[in-house]
Design a protein around this motif. Structure first.
Motif: not given
Length: 95
Positions: A25-28, A19-22, A13-14
């Motif tokens: 931030k890139t707009g993906i 992965i989602v947070e990174v 989960c962490i």
């Protein structure tokens, strides 16, 4: 899952949240599915550039999900990467 979460589930989960947070931030654009059936429905309705999935999913495992994706002309070439906290020689060699 019943009872206390296993450490590997907590780690996954962490890792998933990181992965989602990174990527956010890139707009993906990130689209989440909780179950295998939900993932199939999403993949049939949208064309994704990449699918990140766990091996353990409710309703079906990741191997079965990938098999279903590969058997459908519209999703057969969709790239998939397994991101999982489980490892077992016996489990993986069954597949």
């Amino acid at each position: 899952m019943t009872g206390s979460p296993r450490p590997s589930a907590t780690c996954f989960c962490i890792l998933f949240n990181l992965i989602v947070e990174v990527h956010e931030k890139t707009g993906i654009k990130i689209v989440r599915a909780i179950t295998g059936n939900e993932a199939i429905n999403l993949c049939n309705s949208e064309q994704f550039d990449l699918v990140l999935m766990d091996i353990r999913l409710p309703e079906m495992d990741g191997y079965e999900l990938v098999s279903l994706l590969r058997s459908n002309e519209g999703t057969a070439t969709m790239p998939v990467i397994f991101v999982s906290a489980i490892y077992s020689d016996e489990y993986h060699h069954q597949r």
